[in-house]
Motif scaffolding. Structure first.
Motif, mmCIF file in Angstrom:
data_model
loop_
_atom_site.group_PDB
_atom_site.id
_atom_site.type_symbol
_atom_site.label_atom_id
_atom_site.label_comp_id
_atom_site.label_asym_id
_atom_site.label_seq_id
_atom_site.Cartn_x
_atom_site.Cartn_y
_atom_site.Cartn_z
ATOM 1 N N TRP A 29 0.835 -1.199 0.000
ATOM 2 C CA TRP A 29 0.000 0.000 0.000
ATOM 3 C C TRP A 29 0.872 1.252 0.000
ATOM 4 O O TRP A 29 2.082 1.190 0.221
ATOM 5 C CB TRP A 29 -0.929 0.009 1.215
ATOM 6 C CG TRP A 29 -0.252 -0.161 2.543
ATOM 7 C CD1 TRP A 29 0.461 0.771 3.241
ATOM 8 C CD2 TRP A 29 -0.231 -1.353 3.342
ATOM 9 N NE1 TRP A 29 0.926 0.245 4.419
ATOM 10 C CE2 TRP A 29 0.514 -1.054 4.510
ATOM 11 C CE3 TRP A 29 -0.771 -2.630 3.195
ATOM 12 C CZ2 TRP A 29 0.730 -1.998 5.518
ATOM 13 C CZ3 TRP A 29 -0.555 -3.566 4.197
ATOM 14 C CH2 TRP A 29 0.182 -3.245 5.339
ATOM 15 N N GLU A 30 0.235 2.387 -0.272
ATOM 16 C CA GLU A 30 0.874 3.692 -0.133
ATOM 17 C C GLU A 30 0.534 4.204 1.269
ATOM 18 O O GLU A 30 -0.636 4.240 1.646
ATOM 19 C CB GLU A 30 0.353 4.675 -1.187
ATOM 20 C CG GLU A 30 0.472 4.182 -2.623
ATOM 21 C CD GLU A 30 1.910 4.018 -3.069
ATOM 22 O OE1 GLU A 30 2.753 4.853 -2.669
ATOM 23 O OE2 GLU A 30 2.200 3.058 -3.809
ATOM 24 N N GLU A 31 1.544 4.583 2.019
ATOM 25 C CA GLU A 31 1.308 4.987 3.411
ATOM 26 C C GLU A 31 1.701 6.442 3.645
ATOM 27 O O GLU A 31 2.828 6.846 3.341
ATOM 28 C CB GLU A 31 2.092 4.086 4.366
ATOM 29 C CG GLU A 31 1.876 4.435 5.829
ATOM 30 C CD GLU A 31 2.465 3.403 6.782
ATOM 31 O OE1 GLU A 31 2.663 3.743 7.964
ATOM 32 O OE2 GLU A 31 2.719 2.257 6.349
ATOM 33 N N GLU A 32 0.760 7.213 4.180
ATOM 34 C CA GLU A 32 1.055 8.587 4.572
ATOM 35 C C GLU A 32 1.847 8.565 5.881
ATOM 36 O O GLU A 32 1.468 7.883 6.837
ATOM 37 C CB GLU A 32 -0.236 9.384 4.756
ATOM 38 C CG GLU A 32 -1.017 9.574 3.460
ATOM 39 C CD GLU A 32 -2.281 10.399 3.653
ATOM 40 O OE1 GLU A 32 -2.561 10.801 4.809
ATOM 41 O OE2 GLU A 32 -2.987 10.648 2.655
ATOM 42 N N MET A 156 4.839 4.955 11.658
ATOM 43 C CA MET A 156 4.385 4.058 10.602
ATOM 44 C C MET A 156 3.456 3.000 11.190
ATOM 45 O O MET A 156 3.427 2.794 12.410
ATOM 46 C CB MET A 156 5.576 3.400 9.893
ATOM 47 C CG MET A 156 6.455 4.388 9.145
ATOM 48 S SD MET A 156 7.755 3.584 8.151
ATOM 49 C CE MET A 156 6.754 2.740 6.906
ATOM 50 N N LEU A 157 2.700 2.343 10.301
ATOM 51 C CA LEU A 157 1.723 1.356 10.757
ATOM 52 C C LEU A 157 2.419 0.203 11.469
ATOM 53 O O LEU A 157 3.367 -0.384 10.942
ATOM 54 C CB LEU A 157 0.922 0.812 9.576
ATOM 55 C CG LEU A 157 -0.211 -0.150 9.970
ATOM 56 C CD1 LEU A 157 -1.391 0.629 10.538
ATOM 57 C CD2 LEU A 157 -0.655 -0.988 8.781
ATOM 58 N N TRP A 166 -5.179 -6.666 7.763
ATOM 59 C CA TRP A 166 -4.132 -6.105 6.905
ATOM 60 C C TRP A 166 -4.539 -6.157 5.436
ATOM 61 O O TRP A 166 -4.194 -5.274 4.658
ATOM 62 C CB TRP A 166 -2.825 -6.866 7.100
ATOM 63 C CG TRP A 166 -2.363 -6.959 8.516
ATOM 64 C CD1 TRP A 166 -2.564 -6.032 9.509
ATOM 65 C CD2 TRP A 166 -1.652 -8.035 9.126
ATOM 66 N NE1 TRP A 166 -2.013 -6.466 10.691
ATOM 67 C CE2 TRP A 166 -1.444 -7.697 10.494
ATOM 68 C CE3 TRP A 166 -1.157 -9.247 8.665
ATOM 69 C CZ2 TRP A 166 -0.771 -8.533 11.376
ATOM 70 C CZ3 TRP A 166 -0.481 -10.084 9.541
ATOM 71 C CH2 TRP A 166 -0.297 -9.729 10.881
ATOM 72 N N PHE A 169 -5.986 -3.161 3.623
ATOM 73 C CA PHE A 169 -5.123 -2.054 3.212
ATOM 74 C C PHE A 169 -4.476 -2.308 1.850
ATOM 75 O O PHE A 169 -3.941 -1.382 1.241
ATOM 76 C CB PHE A 169 -4.014 -1.830 4.244
ATOM 77 C CG PHE A 169 -4.510 -1.496 5.622
ATOM 78 C CD1 PHE A 169 -5.587 -0.644 5.804
ATOM 79 C CD2 PHE A 169 -3.895 -2.032 6.745
ATOM 80 C CE1 PHE A 169 -6.048 -0.328 7.077
ATOM 81 C CE2 PHE A 169 -4.342 -1.718 8.023
ATOM 82 C CZ PHE A 169 -5.418 -0.868 8.187
ATOM 83 N N ARG A 173 -4.411 3.605 -0.337
ATOM 84 C CA ARG A 173 -3.581 4.637 0.290
ATOM 85 C C ARG A 173 -3.990 4.717 1.753
ATOM 86 O O ARG A 173 -5.135 5.044 2.068
ATOM 87 C CB ARG A 173 -3.763 5.988 -0.394
ATOM 88 C CG ARG A 173 -2.970 7.117 0.269
ATOM 89 C CD ARG A 173 -2.845 8.302 -0.645
ATOM 90 N NE ARG A 173 -2.265 9.465 0.010
ATOM 91 C CZ ARG A 173 -1.611 10.432 -0.627
ATOM 92 N NH1 ARG A 173 -1.457 10.364 -1.942
ATOM 93 N NH2 ARG A 173 -1.117 11.459 0.030
ATOM 94 N N LEU A 174 -3.062 4.413 2.628
ATOM 95 C CA LEU A 174 -3.320 4.394 4.064
ATOM 96 C C LEU A 174 -3.120 5.801 4.613
ATOM 97 O O LEU A 174 -2.007 6.330 4.604
ATOM 98 C CB LEU A 174 -2.372 3.403 4.739
ATOM 99 C CG LEU A 174 -2.566 3.112 6.220
ATOM 100 C CD1 LEU A 174 -3.962 2.574 6.495
ATOM 101 C CD2 LEU A 174 -1.517 2.118 6.699
ATOM 102 N N LYS A 179 -4.550 5.483 10.279
ATOM 103 C CA LYS A 179 -3.503 5.030 11.190
ATOM 104 C C LYS A 179 -3.827 5.409 12.633
ATOM 105 O O LYS A 179 -3.554 4.637 13.565
ATOM 106 C CB LYS A 179 -2.156 5.598 10.761
ATOM 107 C CG LYS A 179 -1.648 4.989 9.458
ATOM 108 C CD LYS A 179 -0.510 5.780 8.852
ATOM 109 C CE LYS A 179 0.724 5.767 9.691
ATOM 110 N NZ LYS A 179 1.867 6.444 9.011
#
Length: 218
Positions: A29-32, A156-157, A166, A169, A173-174, A179
């Motif tokens: 995934w893409e994580e902010e 981070m997650l 999981w 996700f 985009r997380l 989070k």
């Protein structure tokens, strides 16, 4: 009677084999990620999992996290950086004075520790965290004591919960809000949440080995 038993077994065997799921699979995934200066970057994260035991449902049975690949734009001069961490997962990413830092959780498989480019130092604090810095375009292990004191908590997650959670996700985009909700649903332990520094010795103590103090500055 025996003929019926054999016939039933012949029908059941393909059904059972059809329920076997892959031993190794991945979610990405893409994580902010919010940095200490409140700016937000987006990193691509790919987690690989190992299925220890099979279950009836796709994500039933015992499933554990294994490897992780982290990719993000580190800016000038490094540009886009990607790194596979074998049996480790990043829980923190931030920069200070032009240097990127990351904190990992996990443990070595002996063969990975001996593999070139897969040594990330030894843990120095109760949380089992290891610290790395992006130096000359490569992630290199450093002491937790060199992690800037302004870095206090993970960003981070944290892979707690279940594989079924999981999986939701995967391919998304997380966001920061998701989070935050994840932490409320799965409260981490203090050792997992806070970036503890290794204890230091108080030089004023008559018995310095018995007087540890926290190394993190205010």
């Amino acid at each position: 009677m025996k003929r019926r038993t054999f016939a039933a077994a012949a029908v059941t065997a393909p059904l059972l084999s059809a329920c076997l799921y892959d031993d190794i699979f991945a979610f990405e995934w893409e994580e902010e990620i919010q940095l200490h200066d409140q700016s937000v970057i987006v990193a691509h994260v790919k987690h690989t999992f190992a299925r220890i035991t099979q279950g009836i449902l796709p994500y039933g049975g015992m499933i554990v996290p294994r490897d992780c690949t982290l990719s993000f734009d580190a800016g000038v001069p490094a540009g886009k950086v990607g790194q596979l961490f074998r049996n480790f997962r990043p829980v923190f990413l931030d920069r200070d004075d032009g240097v990127w830092y990351a904190v990992l959780e996990g443990a070595y498989f002996t063969k990975y520790k001996e593999t070139t480019g897969q040594y990330w130092g030894e843990y120095e604090a109760p949380g089992g965290h290891r610290t790395i810095a992006l130096l000359d375009g490569k992630w290199q292990p450093i002491s937790l004591k060199r992690l800037p004191a302004k870095f206090k908590i993970i960003n981070m997650l944290l892979l707690v919960g279940t594989a079924d959670e999981w999986a939701k996700f995967d391919g998304t985009r997380l966001t920061l809000n998701q989070k935050a909700g994840w932490l409320l649903k799965h409260p981490p332990t203090p050792d997992n949440y806070f970036l503890s520094r290794p204890p230091e010795v108080d030089p004023a103590s008559s018995d310095p080995m018995k007087s540890p103090i926290r190394g993190a500055s205010k």
